[in-house]
Structure formats: C-alpha cells, structure tokens
Design a protein around this motif. Structure first.
Motif, PDB file in Angstrom:
ATOM      1  N   LYS A  71      -0.178   3.681  -2.798  1.00  0.00           N
ATOM      2  CA  LYS A  71      -1.603   3.963  -2.926  1.00  0.00           C
ATOM      3  C   LYS A  71      -2.000   5.066  -1.950  1.00  0.00           C
ATOM      4  CE  LYS A  71      -2.745  -0.807  -4.052  1.00  0.00           C
ATOM      5  NZ  LYS A  71      -3.430  -2.005  -3.573  1.00  0.00           N
ATOM      6  N   PRO A  72      -2.843   5.982  -2.401  1.00  0.00           N
ATOM      7  CA  PRO A  72      -3.327   7.004  -1.455  1.00  0.00           C
ATOM      8  C   PRO A  72      -4.314   6.371  -0.478  1.00  0.00           C
ATOM      9  CG  PRO A  72      -4.367   7.263  -3.585  1.00  0.00           C
ATOM     10  CD  PRO A  72      -3.340   6.173  -3.741  1.00  0.00           C
ATOM     11  N   LYS A  73      -4.405   6.948   0.694  1.00  0.00           N
ATOM     12  CA  LYS A  73      -5.353   6.445   1.687  1.00  0.00           C
ATOM     13  C   LYS A  73      -6.769   6.750   1.231  1.00  0.00           C
ATOM     14  CE  LYS A  73      -2.511   6.922   5.796  1.00  0.00           C
ATOM     15  NZ  LYS A  73      -2.380   7.624   7.072  1.00  0.00           N
ATOM     16  N   GLU A  74      -7.662   5.805   1.482  1.00  0.00           N
ATOM     17  CA  GLU A  74      -9.051   6.008   1.132  1.00  0.00           C
ATOM     18  C   GLU A  74      -9.686   6.918   2.179  1.00  0.00           C
ATOM     19  OE1 GLU A  74     -12.897   3.190   0.816  1.00  0.00           O
ATOM     20  OE2 GLU A  74     -11.110   2.482  -0.214  1.00  0.00           O
ATOM     21  N   TYR A  75     -10.416   7.917   1.715  1.00  0.00           N
ATOM     22  CA  TYR A  75     -11.050   8.872   2.616  1.00  0.00           C
ATOM     23  C   TYR A  75     -12.347   8.279   3.149  1.00  0.00           C
ATOM     24  CZ  TYR A  75     -13.369  13.045   4.330  1.00  0.00           C
ATOM     25  OH  TYR A  75     -14.015  13.959   5.123  1.00  0.00           O
ATOM     26  N   ASP A  76     -12.482   8.294   4.465  1.00  0.00           N
ATOM     27  CA  ASP A  76     -13.690   7.784   5.097  1.00  0.00           C
ATOM     28  C   ASP A  76     -14.504   8.971   5.603  1.00  0.00           C
ATOM     29  OD1 ASP A  76     -15.657   6.414   6.396  1.00  0.00           O
ATOM     30  OD2 ASP A  76     -14.355   5.461   7.876  1.00  0.00           O
ATOM     31  N   ASN A  77     -15.595   9.280   4.882  1.00  0.00           N
ATOM     32  CA  ASN A  77     -16.380  10.444   5.255  1.00  0.00           C
ATOM     33  C   ASN A  77     -17.316  10.172   6.426  1.00  0.00           C
ATOM     34  OD1 ASN A  77     -18.126   8.782   3.950  1.00  0.00           O
ATOM     35  ND2 ASN A  77     -18.960  10.310   2.556  1.00  0.00           N
ATOM     36  N   ASP A 132       0.799  -1.219   0.000  1.00  0.00           N
ATOM     37  CA  ASP A 132       0.000   0.000   0.000  1.00  0.00           C
ATOM     38  C   ASP A 132       0.835   1.276   0.000  1.00  0.00           C
ATOM     39  OD1 ASP A 132      -2.191  -1.647   0.091  1.00  0.00           O
ATOM     40  OD2 ASP A 132      -2.450  -1.469   2.263  1.00  0.00           O
TER      41      ASP A 132
END
Length: 145
Positions: free
Chosen positions: A88-94, A85
């Motif tokens: 890979k950019p971190k997935e944003y958790d809204n 990872d």
C-alpha cells in the motif's frame, strides 16, 4: 544518450554488480529503520534514489535482496503491520507542514513570553523602589518640578 528502458536495464545491472560485491557486514552498515538505506544503495549503484522506487525490476531486485538478508538475519524481520502495508502507498498527510510551523511558532511565543515575564518582574521591582523614593522626597518637601 540511453533511453528510459536502456537506463533502467543499466541500473538493474549496476545493482546486481553492487549487490555481488557487498558482504553481510557491508549491508549491516547501511541498515536504516529495518531496511537498507535507499540513499546509500543509490550511491553504491550509481543511480538516483528515485530509480529504486520507479524502476519495477530494480524495486523487485531490492525487495528480493532485503528478503534474503532477513532470512540470513542481517535485517530484522518484518512486523505483521509492515507485511500488511507493504504494497500500500503511504497516505499523504497535508497537515504535517502546518503542524511543524505551528509547533515552531508556539515555542518561539513561549520563549518570548518567558522573557517578557522576567522583564515585567524587573520593572515592577524598579517601580516599587522609585515609588518609595518618590514618597520619601514628597514627605521631605523636595518634590521635583
């Protein structure tokens, strides 16, 4: 005033100077979650934390430094998932903010519920005591008007 490219070059040069002046023990002091603490690195270099991620040359130099420190044993080795990872950019958790607000609200409501249960228990005790007193007064014929 320097333009963006000049500022990026100045930050890279400042990083290289800072890196050369640090010992392994100095680096150990600023390890955070298996990496160098970005805030402390930025303070040492004299740039903003955002420059460490937005300046490609600076980002590459920092990664090279961390890899060198891992080889020396100053930093812990990367795990397999971290290696996969890394780019890979971190997935944003809204939903994180909503979950935090919900969690705070639930704990406030639980505390209020506990307080209200204690108050109800106290009032039920008083009601029972005054009920007995009322019964005694009515048996004796001293009913209040």
């Amino acid at each position: 005033m320097a333009n963006g490219q000049q500022r990026a070059q100045q930050n890279l040069e400042a990083f290289e100077v800072w890196q050369a002046t640090q010992s392994d023990d100095d680096f150990k002091q600023i390890v955070f979650k298996g990496k160098l603490n970005r805030i402390e690195v930025a303070k040492g270099v004299g740039c903003g934390k955002s420059a460490l991620s937005q300046n490609p040359a600076l980002r590459k130099a920092l990664k090279a430094l961390e890899d060198k420190l891992r080889d020396k044993g100053v930093l812990p080795p990367l795990t397999e998932s971290a290696k996969k990872d890394a780019d890979k950019p971190k997935e944003y958790d809204n939903t994180v903010n909503r979950k935090l607000l919900d969690s705070k609200r639930v704990s406030a409501l639980e505390a209020e519920n506990i307080e209200l249960k204690a108050k109800v228990k106290e009032l039920e005790g008083k009601l029972e005591r005054f009920g007995e007193l009322n019964e005694t007064l009515s048996e004796m014929g001293f009913m209040p008007r």
